[in-house]
Design a protein around this motif. Structure first.
Motif, PDB file in Angstrom:
ATOM      1  N   MET A   1      25.753  40.009  49.149  1.00 14.60           N
ATOM      2  CA  MET A   1      27.316  40.167  48.829  1.00 14.60           C
ATOM      3  C   MET A   1      27.807  38.732  48.076  1.00 14.60           C
ATOM      4  O   MET A   1      28.595  39.350  47.086  1.00 14.60           O
ATOM      5  N   ARG A   2      27.537  37.832  48.303  1.00 15.87           N
ATOM      6  CA  ARG A   2      28.044  36.498  47.458  1.00 15.87           C
ATOM      7  C   ARG A   2      27.522  36.714  46.005  1.00 15.87           C
ATOM      8  O   ARG A   2      28.193  36.319  44.892  1.00 15.87           O
ATOM      9  N   LEU A   3      26.381  37.079  45.853  1.00 16.96           N
ATOM     10  CA  LEU A   3      25.681  37.494  44.468  1.00 16.96           C
ATOM     11  C   LEU A   3      26.403  38.341  43.623  1.00 16.96           C
ATOM     12  O   LEU A   3      26.870  38.243  42.414  1.00 16.96           O
ATOM     13  N   LEU A   4      26.861  39.769  44.096  1.00 21.13           N
ATOM     14  CA  LEU A   4      27.587  40.729  43.579  1.00 21.13           C
ATOM     15  C   LEU A   4      28.964  40.147  43.156  1.00 21.13           C
ATOM     16  O   LEU A   4      29.459  40.247  42.044  1.00 21.13           O
ATOM     17  N   HIS A   5      29.777  39.180  43.949  1.00 24.80           N
ATOM     18  CA  HIS A   5      30.772  38.649  43.870  1.00 24.80           C
ATOM     19  C   HIS A   5      30.836  37.722  42.749  1.00 24.80           C
ATOM     20  O   HIS A   5      31.541  37.743  41.937  1.00 24.80           O
ATOM     21  N   TYR A   6      29.841  36.960  42.735  1.00 22.51           N
ATOM     22  CA  TYR A   6      29.430  36.058  41.676  1.00 22.51           C
ATOM     23  C   TYR A   6      29.403  36.770  40.248  1.00 22.51           C
ATOM     24  O   TYR A   6      29.920  36.222  39.262  1.00 22.51           O
ATOM     25  N   GLN A   8      30.392  39.949  39.692  1.00 25.39           N
ATOM     26  CA  GLN A   8      31.852  40.381  39.125  1.00 25.39           C
ATOM     27  C   GLN A   8      32.738  39.424  38.761  1.00 25.39           C
ATOM     28  O   GLN A   8      33.597  39.929  37.819  1.00 25.39           O
ATOM     29  N   SER A   9      32.718  38.264  38.993  1.00 21.20           N
ATOM     30  CA  SER A   9      33.786  37.187  38.725  1.00 21.20           C
ATOM     31  C   SER A   9      33.449  36.382  37.242  1.00 21.20           C
ATOM     32  O   SER A   9      34.335  35.711  36.739  1.00 21.20           O
ATOM     33  N   ARG A  10      32.168  36.927  36.749  1.00 20.69           N
ATOM     34  CA  ARG A  10      31.849  36.279  35.475  1.00 20.69           C
ATOM     35  C   ARG A  10      32.431  36.794  34.306  1.00 20.69           C
ATOM     36  O   ARG A  10      32.798  38.138  34.288  1.00 20.69           O
ATOM     37  N   PRO A  11      32.756  36.159  33.327  1.00 19.76           N
ATOM     38  CA  PRO A  11      32.968  36.802  32.008  1.00 19.76           C
ATOM     39  C   PRO A  11      32.080  37.697  31.515  1.00 19.76           C
ATOM     40  O   PRO A  11      30.798  37.500  31.688  1.00 19.76           O
TER      41      PRO A  11
END
Length: 166
Positions: A1-6, A8-11
């Motif tokens: 889940m942390r990888l997906l959040h990382y 999605q939060s990238r440019p």
């Protein structure tokens, strides 16, 4: 889940580079390894094998064409034109129908036939379509160019290791 959040939060540009990494390692690299293994006779001789690439006569303009010009033109044709159709006639054309059609044509252009369908090019075509729709055509061109550069360097390396052709 942390990888997906990382992710999605990238440019968008960083997302495109991440997409290149997973596309390359999950789709292109396994197919390249098998192709190189066949071409270098690791899996035994094949009488019907014809190399698709030869280092003979390769010059710097070929690399320029493979890495910059070809991805630009192919993305304009296979993603740009369908994007224009999709954006102007959204209610009449399905997003995935256009993407699937584009990916099939893209794969067939890269040496496919009904008996020998290039799955790697089909999957890449789908990924390029999704990137073009979500982030823009320039990101699809960048992803395609990075892919061609990486594959070209691997093929040149395999050629250097295995003789004149890979």
């Amino acid at each position: 889940m942390r990888l997906l959040h990382y992710y999605q939060s990238r440019p968008p540009l960083v997302k495109t580079l991440i997409d290149f990494v997973w596309l390359f390692f999950l789709v292109e690299l396994p197919i390249l390894v098998l192709a190189v293994a066949f071409s270098l006779d690791f899996l035994g001789p094949r009488e019907d094998y014809e190399p698709q690439f030869s280092i003979e006569g390769l010059d710097p303009t070929d690399l320029l064409r493979i890495v910059l010009i070809t991805p630009f033109i192919e993305e304009l044709v296979f993603r740009g034109l369908p994007l224009v159709i999709y954006s102007s006639l959204k209610s009449h054309f399905s997003y995935w129908l256009l993407g699937l059609s584009s990916a099939v044509l893209f794969a067939m252009l890269h040496g496919g036939s009904a008996q020998n369908f290039p799955l790697n090019h089909f999957v890449a075509g789908l990924v390029y379509w999704k990137i073009a729709v979500e982030r823009g055509l320039s990101h699809a061109v960048l992803l395609h160019a990075l892919n061609n550069l990486t594959v070209g360097l691997i093929v040149l390396g395999a050629t250097a290791l295995g003789g004149e052709e890979a």
